[in-house]
Scaffold this motif. Structure first.
Motif, PDB file in Angstrom:
ATOM      1  N   PRO A  20      41.929  38.091  86.601  1.00  0.00           N
ATOM      2  CA  PRO A  20      43.125  38.782  86.845  1.00  0.00           C
ATOM      3  C   PRO A  20      43.366  39.818  86.027  1.00  0.00           C
ATOM      4  CG  PRO A  20      43.460  36.471  87.608  1.00  0.00           C
ATOM      5  CD  PRO A  20      42.282  36.766  86.711  1.00  0.00           C
ATOM      6  N   VAL A  21      43.724  40.995  86.336  1.00  0.00           N
ATOM      7  CA  VAL A  21      44.055  42.208  85.472  1.00  0.00           C
ATOM      8  C   VAL A  21      45.522  42.616  85.708  1.00  0.00           C
ATOM      9  CG1 VAL A  21      43.591  44.689  85.021  1.00  0.00           C
ATOM     10  CG2 VAL A  21      41.678  42.987  85.391  1.00  0.00           C
ATOM     11  N   VAL A  22      46.312  42.926  84.725  1.00  0.00           N
ATOM     12  CA  VAL A  22      47.737  43.297  84.797  1.00  0.00           C
ATOM     13  C   VAL A  22      47.760  44.684  83.973  1.00  0.00           C
ATOM     14  CG1 VAL A  22      50.318  42.930  83.909  1.00  0.00           C
ATOM     15  CG2 VAL A  22      48.515  40.859  84.760  1.00  0.00           C
ATOM     16  N   VAL A  23      48.241  45.500  84.693  1.00  0.00           N
ATOM     17  CA  VAL A  23      48.387  46.802  84.082  1.00  0.00           C
ATOM     18  C   VAL A  23      50.112  47.079  83.947  1.00  0.00           C
ATOM     19  CG1 VAL A  23      48.496  49.415  84.726  1.00  0.00           C
ATOM     20  CG2 VAL A  23      46.572  47.971  85.491  1.00  0.00           C
ATOM     21  N   VAL A  24      50.384  47.351  82.739  1.00  0.00           N
ATOM     22  CA  VAL A  24      51.846  47.470  82.100  1.00  0.00           C
ATOM     23  C   VAL A  24      52.257  48.878  82.231  1.00  0.00           C
ATOM     24  CG1 VAL A  24      53.540  46.773  80.504  1.00  0.00           C
ATOM     25  CG2 VAL A  24      51.685  45.445  81.023  1.00  0.00           C
ATOM     26  N   PRO A  25      53.157  49.345  83.116  1.00  0.00           N
ATOM     27  CA  PRO A  25      53.328  50.687  83.404  1.00  0.00           C
ATOM     28  C   PRO A  25      54.167  51.301  82.162  1.00  0.00           C
ATOM     29  CG  PRO A  25      54.836  49.473  84.818  1.00  0.00           C
ATOM     30  CD  PRO A  25      53.847  48.534  84.206  1.00  0.00           C
ATOM     31  N   HIS A  26      54.165  52.580  81.836  1.00  0.00           N
ATOM     32  CA  HIS A  26      54.855  53.050  80.667  1.00  0.00           C
ATOM     33  C   HIS A  26      56.226  53.427  81.347  1.00  0.00           C
ATOM     34  CE1 HIS A  26      56.129  55.332  77.351  1.00  0.00           C
ATOM     35  NE2 HIS A  26      56.519  56.648  78.143  1.00  0.00           N
ATOM     36  N   LEU A  27      57.433  52.952  81.039  1.00  0.00           N
ATOM     37  CA  LEU A  27      58.821  53.185  81.600  1.00  0.00           C
ATOM     38  C   LEU A  27      59.585  53.639  80.362  1.00  0.00           C
ATOM     39  CD1 LEU A  27      59.189  50.055  83.567  1.00  0.00           C
ATOM     40  CD2 LEU A  27      58.228  52.420  84.472  1.00  0.00           C
ATOM     41  N   GLU A  28      60.644  54.353  80.941  1.00  0.00           N
ATOM     42  CA  GLU A  28      61.691  54.850  79.846  1.00  0.00           C
ATOM     43  C   GLU A  28      62.473  53.621  79.273  1.00  0.00           C
ATOM     44  OE1 GLU A  28      64.631  57.181  81.669  1.00  0.00           O
ATOM     45  OE2 GLU A  28      62.904  58.472  82.670  1.00  0.00           O
ATOM     46  N   ARG A  29      62.725  53.621  77.966  1.00  0.00           N
ATOM     47  CA  ARG A  29      63.270  52.539  77.469  1.00  0.00           C
ATOM     48  C   ARG A  29      64.483  52.205  77.950  1.00  0.00           C
ATOM     49  NH1 ARG A  29      60.362  49.607  73.691  1.00  0.00           N
ATOM     50  NH2 ARG A  29      58.626  50.804  72.667  1.00  0.00           N
ATOM     51  N   GLY A  30      65.020  50.896  77.922  1.00  0.00           N
ATOM     52  CA  GLY A  30      65.930  50.470  78.577  1.00  0.00           C
ATOM     53  C   GLY A  30      65.926  50.308  80.080  1.00  0.00           C
ATOM     54  N   ARG A  31      64.984  50.679  80.798  1.00  0.00           N
ATOM     55  CA  ARG A  31      64.644  50.590  82.337  1.00  0.00           C
ATOM     56  C   ARG A  31      63.561  49.389  82.463  1.00  0.00           C
ATOM     57  NH1 ARG A  31      63.872  55.532  86.051  1.00  0.00           N
ATOM     58  NH2 ARG A  31      64.434  53.440  87.498  1.00  0.00           N
ATOM     59  N   GLY A  32      63.923  48.771  83.703  1.00  0.00           N
ATOM     60  CA  GLY A  32      62.983  47.785  84.363  1.00  0.00           C
ATOM     61  C   GLY A  32      62.872  46.407  83.510  1.00  0.00           C
ATOM     62  N   ALA A  33      61.811  45.834  84.289  1.00  0.00           N
ATOM     63  CA  ALA A  33      61.826  44.262  83.708  1.00  0.00           C
ATOM     64  C   ALA A  33      61.158  44.240  82.455  1.00  0.00           C
ATOM     65  CB  ALA A  33      61.059  43.475  84.756  1.00  0.00           C
ATOM     66  N   LEU A  34      60.529  45.162  81.785  1.00  0.00           N
ATOM     67  CA  LEU A  34      60.158  45.130  80.374  1.00  0.00           C
ATOM     68  C   LEU A  34      61.063  45.029  79.428  1.00  0.00           C
ATOM     69  CD1 LEU A  34      57.283  47.943  80.665  1.00  0.00           C
ATOM     70  CD2 LEU A  34      56.903  45.456  80.809  1.00  0.00           C
ATOM     71  N   GLU A  35      62.149  45.503  79.707  1.00  0.00           N
ATOM     72  CA  GLU A  35      63.498  45.442  78.931  1.00  0.00           C
ATOM     73  C   GLU A  35      64.510  44.190  79.271  1.00  0.00           C
ATOM     74  OE1 GLU A  35      63.707  47.350  76.332  1.00  0.00           O
ATOM     75  OE2 GLU A  35      62.129  48.586  76.547  1.00  0.00           O
ATOM     76  N   GLU A  36      64.579  44.040  80.592  1.00  0.00           N
ATOM     77  CA  GLU A  36      65.654  42.813  81.030  1.00  0.00           C
ATOM     78  C   GLU A  36      64.956  42.124  82.302  1.00  0.00           C
ATOM     79  OE1 GLU A  36      70.195  42.562  82.429  1.00  0.00           O
ATOM     80  OE2 GLU A  36      69.624  44.497  81.431  1.00  0.00           O
ATOM     81  N   PRO A  37      64.457  40.959  82.072  1.00  0.00           N
ATOM     82  CA  PRO A  37      63.806  40.439  83.014  1.00  0.00           C
ATOM     83  C   PRO A  37      64.824  40.159  84.353  1.00  0.00           C
ATOM     84  CG  PRO A  37      63.481  39.264  81.087  1.00  0.00           C
ATOM     85  CD  PRO A  37      64.632  40.212  80.924  1.00  0.00           C
ATOM     86  N   TYR A  38      64.327  40.358  85.399  1.00  0.00           N
ATOM     87  CA  TYR A  38      65.016  40.039  86.826  1.00  0.00           C
ATOM     88  C   TYR A  38      65.072  38.696  87.303  1.00  0.00           C
ATOM     89  CZ  TYR A  38      65.409  45.218  86.919  1.00  0.00           C
ATOM     90  OH  TYR A  38      65.916  46.518  86.732  1.00  0.00           O
ATOM     91  N   GLY A  39      63.853  37.995  86.873  1.00  0.00           N
ATOM     92  CA  GLY A  39      63.767  36.633  87.390  1.00  0.00           C
ATOM     93  C   GLY A  39      63.271  36.564  88.802  1.00  0.00           C
ATOM     94  N   ARG A  40      62.287  37.605  89.110  1.00  0.00           N
ATOM     95  CA  ARG A  40      61.704  37.678  90.422  1.00  0.00           C
ATOM     96  C   ARG A  40      60.173  38.028  90.319  1.00  0.00           C
ATOM     97  NH1 ARG A  40      63.141  41.355  95.752  1.00  0.00           N
ATOM     98  NH2 ARG A  40      62.786  42.837  94.113  1.00  0.00           N
ATOM     99  N   VAL A  41      59.269  37.176  90.783  1.00  0.00           N
ATOM    100  CA  VAL A  41      57.924  37.777  91.071  1.00  0.00           C
ATOM    101  C   VAL A  41      57.816  38.184  92.579  1.00  0.00           C
ATOM    102  CG1 VAL A  41      55.622  36.851  90.711  1.00  0.00           C
ATOM    103  CG2 VAL A  41      57.255  36.369  89.015  1.00  0.00           C
ATOM    104  N   VAL A  42      56.944  39.108  92.901  1.00  0.00           N
ATOM    105  CA  VAL A  42      56.615  39.710  94.320  1.00  0.00           C
ATOM    106  C   VAL A  42      55.323  39.409  94.565  1.00  0.00           C
ATOM    107  CG1 VAL A  42      56.754  41.616  95.599  1.00  0.00           C
ATOM    108  CG2 VAL A  42      58.844  41.292  94.406  1.00  0.00           C
ATOM    109  N   LEU A  43      55.042  38.891  95.767  1.00  0.00           N
ATOM    110  CA  LEU A  43      53.381  38.653  96.037  1.00  0.00           C
ATOM    111  C   LEU A  43      53.574  39.535  97.344  1.00  0.00           C
ATOM    112  CD1 LEU A  43      50.896  37.392  96.662  1.00  0.00           C
ATOM    113  CD2 LEU A  43      51.990  35.427  97.638  1.00  0.00           C
ATOM    114  N   GLY A  44      52.586  40.577  97.385  1.00  0.00           N
ATOM    115  CA  GLY A  44      52.177  41.428  98.585  1.00  0.00           C
ATOM    116  C   GLY A  44      51.170  40.607  99.355  1.00  0.00           C
TER     117      GLY A  44
END
Length: 315
Positions: free
Chosen positions: A133-157
């Motif tokens: 499995p390969v994980v691609v980590v996006p570049h996000l603005e600081r202070g935005r998104g799960a990289l800064e504050e986990p949401y407690g949710r994993v999504v499966l398509g």
């Protein structure tokens, strides 16, 4: 226990450092070490493979790994991080290294990436061809998104007919490790009448819409029943069945998720193609949280309560 490391591809960019930090968090959850890999690229050569092939720097003489070490100073209590430099073409070397890891993590863009491109060629190649499995980590603005504050949710398509068991198992294991909820998103097409396509009639509600949604929801739950009831009963699961575009729904869900898990198509033709499927490709390009692309039959690593999906029959 899977003794293979979590592989993090680094190239001296801020994007790859962000990916390495994410890999370290995941390795800590899995009780694994991190193998940070820098591919020393061959110089451009219009006549094919350079002769002789250039050698990577001697151990301790790679400026990229020196920089990475400086950035990690004081932040490496766990897990153990090993470093290695290999020589070659990154888009070819990284997929080949997939057999040496339980997971590979890359930043969304490398040093040579254009600012307008959200996914570099090396990330695309790894997602399309790596054996893990390969994980691609996006570049996000600081202070935005799960990289800064986990949401407690994993999504499966989930495509109830196409998604491999390994993809389902990986998503549930990640949710179990994180003690998170799993949201399963399945879409179904929206029928259009000829008049609607020609623009000669106002929008008409599809009389079979609710029936299609109910049938898709039933298939979705049947597809996951063995996993949710027998293998991962501890993971709370939310089932979502909606009409429309799967990629759009997954990208929207990524705004408030820690990880989106999608599957990679089985190879049929053109084995050198970088195509990973239109939905997976769109999610990789536009998602706002890390994206895991799981190949068919891939083992998900140390179990969070389930078994190796590759040994299980398809549901």
């Amino acid at each position: 226990m899977n003794a293979l490391p979590v592989i993090a591809a680094v190239d001296g960019s801020e994007h790859s450092l962000r990916g390495l930090q994410w890999a370290m968090d995941v390795a800590r959850q899995r009780g694994a070490e991190v193998l940070a890999v820098h591919v020393w690229p061959w110089p451009p050569n219009t006549h094919g493979v350079p002769e002789p092939m250039p050698e990577p720097p001697a151990p301790g003489q790679d400026p990229v790994l020196d920089w990475i070490n400086e950035q990690l100073e004081g932040h490496r209590d766990e897990p153990q991080v090993r470093f290695t430099t290999v020589s070659g073409v990154p888009a070819a070397v990284l997929p080949e290294m997939g057999v040496r890891g339980q997971l590979m993590v890359l930043g969304s863009r490398g040093r040579g990436g254009f600012a307008s491109l959200l996914l570099g060629s090396n990330g695309r190649a790894a997602a399309a061809h790596a054996g893990c499995p390969v994980v691609v980590v996006p570049h996000l603005e600081r202070g935005r998104g799960a990289l800064e504050e986990p949401y407690g949710r994993v999504v499966l398509g989930l495509d109830v007919e196409e998604t491999d068991d390994a993809v389902v198992d990986f998503a549930l294991q990640e949710a179990a490790r994180r003690q998170s909820r799993l949201q399963v998103i399945t879409t179904h097409p929206v029928p259009f009448t000829t008049l609607t396509l020609l623009g000669d009639a106002p929008e008409i509600a599809d009389p079979d819409g609710p029936q299609i949604t109910r049938e898709t929801a039933r298939l979705q739950r049947d597809r996951l029943r063995r996993f949710t009831e027998d293998l991962y009963p501890q993971v709370p699961v939310d089932f979502t069945t909606v009409p429309g575009d799967a990629a759009g729904r997954l990208v929207a869900a990524s705004e408030s998720s820690d990880l989106v898990v999608v599957g990679r198509h089985r190879r049929r033709r053109r084995p050198t193609s970088l195509v990973v499927g239109s939905v997976t490709n769109a999610v990789l390009l536009h998602a706002r949280c890390p994206i895991a692309v799981v190949p068919p039959g891939a083992a998900a690593g140390p179990s969070g309560g389930g078994r190796d999906a590759a040994s299980e029959p398809r549901v």
